[in-house]
Design a protein around this motif. Structure first.
Motif, short mmCIF file in Angstrom:
data_model
loop_
_atom_site.label_atom_id
_atom_site.label_comp_id
_atom_site.label_asym_id
_atom_site.label_seq_id
_atom_site.Cartn_x
_atom_site.Cartn_y
_atom_site.Cartn_z
N ASP A 470 0.83 -1.21 0.00
CA ASP A 470 0.00 0.00 0.00
C ASP A 470 0.86 1.26 0.00
N GLU A 471 1.94 1.22 0.78
CA GLU A 471 2.80 2.40 0.87
C GLU A 471 3.49 2.67 -0.46
N TYR A 472 3.90 1.61 -1.14
CA TYR A 472 4.56 1.81 -2.43
C TYR A 472 3.58 2.39 -3.45
N ARG A 473 2.33 1.93 -3.43
CA ARG A 473 1.31 2.48 -4.33
C ARG A 473 1.13 3.97 -4.10
N ARG A 474 1.07 4.36 -2.82
CA ARG A 474 0.88 5.78 -2.50
C ARG A 474 2.10 6.59 -2.95
N ARG A 475 3.28 6.02 -2.74
CA ARG A 475 4.52 6.74 -3.07
C ARG A 475 4.69 6.91 -4.58
N ARG A 476 4.24 5.92 -5.35
CA ARG A 476 4.50 5.93 -6.79
C ARG A 476 3.24 6.28 -7.60
N SER A 477 2.65 7.39 -7.25
CA SER A 477 1.48 7.86 -8.00
C SER A 477 1.86 8.31 -9.41
N ASP A 478 3.17 8.41 -9.66
CA ASP A 478 3.64 8.81 -11.00
C ASP A 478 3.59 7.66 -12.00
N LEU A 479 3.39 6.46 -11.52
CA LEU A 479 3.38 5.30 -12.41
C LEU A 479 1.97 5.02 -12.94
N VAL A 480 1.92 4.43 -14.12
CA VAL A 480 0.65 4.05 -14.75
C VAL A 480 0.57 2.52 -14.80
N PHE A 481 -0.56 1.96 -14.42
CA PHE A 481 -0.71 0.51 -14.40
C PHE A 481 -1.85 0.09 -15.33
N ASP A 482 -1.59 0.22 -16.61
CA ASP A 482 -2.55 -0.17 -17.64
C ASP A 482 -2.22 -1.60 -18.07
N THR A 483 -3.02 -2.55 -17.61
CA THR A 483 -2.70 -3.98 -17.82
C THR A 483 -2.97 -4.45 -19.25
N LYS A 484 -3.49 -3.57 -20.10
CA LYS A 484 -3.74 -3.95 -21.50
C LYS A 484 -2.62 -3.51 -22.44
N ARG A 485 -1.61 -2.85 -21.90
CA ARG A 485 -0.53 -2.38 -22.76
C ARG A 485 0.23 -3.55 -23.40
N PRO A 486 0.52 -3.48 -24.69
CA PRO A 486 1.32 -4.54 -25.34
C PRO A 486 2.80 -4.35 -25.01
N TYR A 487 3.47 -5.43 -24.65
CA TYR A 487 4.85 -5.28 -24.16
C TYR A 487 5.65 -6.55 -24.44
N SER A 488 6.96 -6.36 -24.53
CA SER A 488 7.89 -7.49 -24.63
C SER A 488 8.92 -7.36 -23.52
N THR A 489 9.28 -8.48 -22.91
CA THR A 489 10.25 -8.43 -21.81
C THR A 489 11.67 -8.13 -22.29
N VAL A 490 11.86 -7.93 -23.57
CA VAL A 490 13.16 -7.44 -24.05
C VAL A 490 13.44 -6.07 -23.43
N ASP A 491 12.36 -5.34 -23.04
CA ASP A 491 12.50 -4.00 -22.46
C ASP A 491 12.29 -3.98 -20.95
N VAL A 492 12.28 -5.16 -20.32
CA VAL A 492 11.90 -5.19 -18.91
C VAL A 492 12.89 -4.45 -18.02
N LEU A 493 14.13 -4.31 -18.44
CA LEU A 493 15.12 -3.60 -17.62
C LEU A 493 14.73 -2.13 -17.44
N TYR A 494 14.09 -1.56 -18.45
CA TYR A 494 13.60 -0.17 -18.32
C TYR A 494 12.48 -0.11 -17.29
N SER A 495 11.60 -1.10 -17.30
CA SER A 495 10.49 -1.13 -16.33
C SER A 495 11.00 -1.34 -14.91
N LEU A 496 12.00 -2.22 -14.75
CA LEU A 496 12.58 -2.45 -13.42
C LEU A 496 13.30 -1.20 -12.93
N SER A 497 13.95 -0.49 -13.83
CA SER A 497 14.59 0.78 -13.46
C SER A 497 13.55 1.76 -12.96
N ASP A 498 12.39 1.78 -13.61
CA ASP A 498 11.30 2.66 -13.21
C ASP A 498 10.78 2.27 -11.83
N LEU A 499 10.55 0.99 -11.61
CA LEU A 499 10.08 0.52 -10.30
C LEU A 499 11.09 0.83 -9.20
#
Length: 579
Positions: A470-499
């Motif tokens: 819950d605390e992380y959700r509140r802290r990271r209001s800058d992130l978007v969680f759209d579960t329909k976005r098309p994605y490939s894990t070839v780019d997952v390092l960018y997502s982990l950097s964001d998290l």
């Protein structure tokens, strides 16, 4: 001409031996579903030419010389031919370079498990295949012996032709065992170069900043194995393979359109752990990888793996060993539950730094029955119908599906347990789960496993699940969680950097799945656009549906005929018919 036929007759054992080791693979390749006819024909002709040259050369040898020469030839060809023929019989495809490379990195335990999974008749056939040419060599005798001095031109012409077969690359690539060893030597050279460059870059400056207001206290990354989302009830699968995660559904972000960049572990992790992609493979050695980024940002980094990495031969092990704390549990040869205690210890370890904990599971790796304890033998097709009517399934196939689904249900228990551990910490934390690639388990045809040579969407469509405190959700209001976005894990390092709240030169916000600036990119699986993989899968599905419909039609005709015959027999046997 008569003398020629006489020579052939006298040396028939030598000819049969050469056909056995040089022409059997090209001939059997006719059943391969992934090789164009032109390639098959050229491969056969080149191999036949090589056979002719070797046959003539062997006439300049004594009986002892022939046995030694053919023994060397057998030693060179037997491993490539056994591997290629076995895979041809199992999957009806001829292995490509990328898959051959994956075989070089297979550890002995995986190989043993795969052998137990394979039909025992194939194993017996392989044993006989290896034994047969050895017997032939012992029975060989030189019948026609030519001295080099009397036939210099013929001898040196054959030697020259043999060298040309091996030296001219387009020709050499058509000789199966030459191409096999070419892939092997290229792979070894690449490994040495990559490890050297990765070691050298550790001394080079690369500034990575951690933004304290965005960084979690704990970020856990769980990498699964051979886990397709098509066998997860969380994604709509008919069997209840995710009872525990389903209970936590409201607290999860379940992404529905994520694919892997390949269908084999090694190329996937070489991409997922680094910035390397289809357009820029050189970034694997030129830019920092996952642990390097988080190490430089000030994280305490951990790797807990149930897959071998300390003494393994994988080409991504040097990237894994960059974690500050490593635990290799593969030597215990146990299901993935062994990682839970190590995770608990890592979570309780006292440090002022935020933590990155990466867990690498065996997941649902073939053979599936070894991936869960006996207490998780839940599904049995005799009591839990599979609910499949699109293809005909044998009892053995249904058992394999049961075993796979049991491994998925066990994985559900592990992920739920990890989430419970993090939740009980009462810290700012997040956990991301994704599988290296998917798996096809009789979903499309009579096949279970993954192979780039017969790629389908089941092999690359993977689960991608995010849990946050819950605390992380509140802290990271800058992130978007759209579960329909098309994605490939070839780019997952960018997502982990964001998290993880990291910032560095070269960070591309458009490639983070959670960024407000995310932009969809073309998704490539190996060398094939993902959309083409979907089309190929649909074509195979339609082909098997037509076959199924045809079988059903003839089955119904046969059933009706039996009913008519039965009725006729009854009429003929009745008292009225007797009169």
């Amino acid at each position: 001409m008569k003398k020629f036929y006489q020579t052939i007759k006298e040396r028939k054992l030598q000819i049969f031996f050469l056909m056995y080791i040089l022409l059997l693979v090209p001939s059997m390749s006719l059943i391969a579903q992934n090789i164009p006819a032109k390639t098959l024909i050229s491969g056969f002709l080149v191999s036949f030419g090589l056979l002719s040259v070797v046959f003539i050369l062997s006439s300049f040898m004594t009986t002892k010389g022939i046995r030694i020469f053919y023994s060397i030839l057998l030693a060179i060809t037997i491993i490539p031919s056994t591997i290629l023929l076995s895979y041809l019989l199992i999957a009806n495809v001829l292995l490509s370079g990328g898959t051959i490379t994956s075989l070089f990195e297979t550890n002995p335990d995986e190989a043993k498990e795969f052998i137990t999974y394979v039909n025992p008749w194939i194993v017996m056939g392989v044993a006989l295949y290896v034994l047969f040419p050895i017997v032939m060599i012992f029975k060989m005798k030189q019948v026609v012996f030519h001295r080099v001095g009397k036939h210099k031109n013929a001898f040196f012409t054959c030697v020259l032709l043999l060298l040309l077969f091996l030296a001219i690359e387009p020709v050499a690539q058509r000789i199966y065992f030459v191409d096999f060893y070419r892939v092997f030597t290229d792979y070894k050279r690449q490994r040495v170069r990559e490890e050297k460059e990765i070691a050298e870059r550790q001394t080079l400056p690369f500034d990575v900043k951690m933004l304290p207001e965005k960084a979690p206290q704990t970020l856990v990354v769980v990498i699964g194995e051979s886990h397709t989302r098509h066998h997860m009830s969380l994604y709509g699968y008919g069997r209840d393979t995710n009872p525990l995660l389903s209970e936590q559904r409201s607290g999860l972000k379940v992404y529905r359109d994520v694919v892997s960049p390949q269908v084999h572990t090694i190329p996937v992790l070489r991409a997922a752990l680094t910035f390397a992609d289809h357009e820029h493979p050189e970034k694997l050695t030129e830019q920092p990888s996952l642990f390097e980024l988080f190490n430089r940002a000030g994280y305490e980094t951990y790797l807990i793996s149930n897959q071998p990495f300390e003494n393994s031969s994988s080409s991504y092990e040097s990237l894994l060993r960059l974690a500050q704390h490593t635990t290799d549990l593969s030597r215990l040869n146990q299901p993935d539950g062994v990682v839970l205690e190590s995770l608990r210890q890592a979570l309780h370890e006292q440090t002022d730094k935020p933590k990155l904990i990466v867990l690498h599971l065996m997941g649902s790796h073939i053979a599936y029955k070894y991936r869960y304890p006996e207490t998780f033998e839940h599904f049995n097709h005799l009591h839990h119908p599979i609910g499949r009517h699109d293809i005909q399934l044998t009892a053995d196939a249904k058992t394999v599906i049961d075993q796979y689904d049991n491994s998925v249900r066990y994985n559900d228990y592990l992920l739920a347990s990890m989430i419970d551990m993090l939740a009980s910490e009462k810290k700012t934390s997040a956990m991301l789960y994704f599988s290296d690639h998917g798996e096809e388990v009789y979903d499309l045809r009579e096949f279970a496993g993954h192979a780039y040579e017969k790629i389908s969407s089941y092999m690359c469509e993977i689960p991608f699940i995010l849990w946050m405190s819950d605390e992380y959700r509140r802290r990271r209001s800058d992130l978007v969680f759209d579960t329909k976005r098309p994605y490939s894990t070839v780019d997952v390092l960018y997502s982990l950097s964001d998290l993880g709240g990291l910032h560095y030169v070269g960070y591309d916000t458009s490639r983070s799945l959670f960024s407000t600036q995310f932009a969809p990119r073309p998704r490539i699986v190996g060398e094939i656009p993902y959309e083409s993989v979907v089309d190929m899968t649909r074509e195979v599905q339609q082909k098997y549906s037509r076959t199924m419909a045809s079988n059903t039609f003839f089955d119904s005709l046969n059933k009706e005929w039996k009913q008519i015959k039965s009725l006729s027999d009854k009429v003929l046997s009745s008292p009225r018919a007797e009169k």
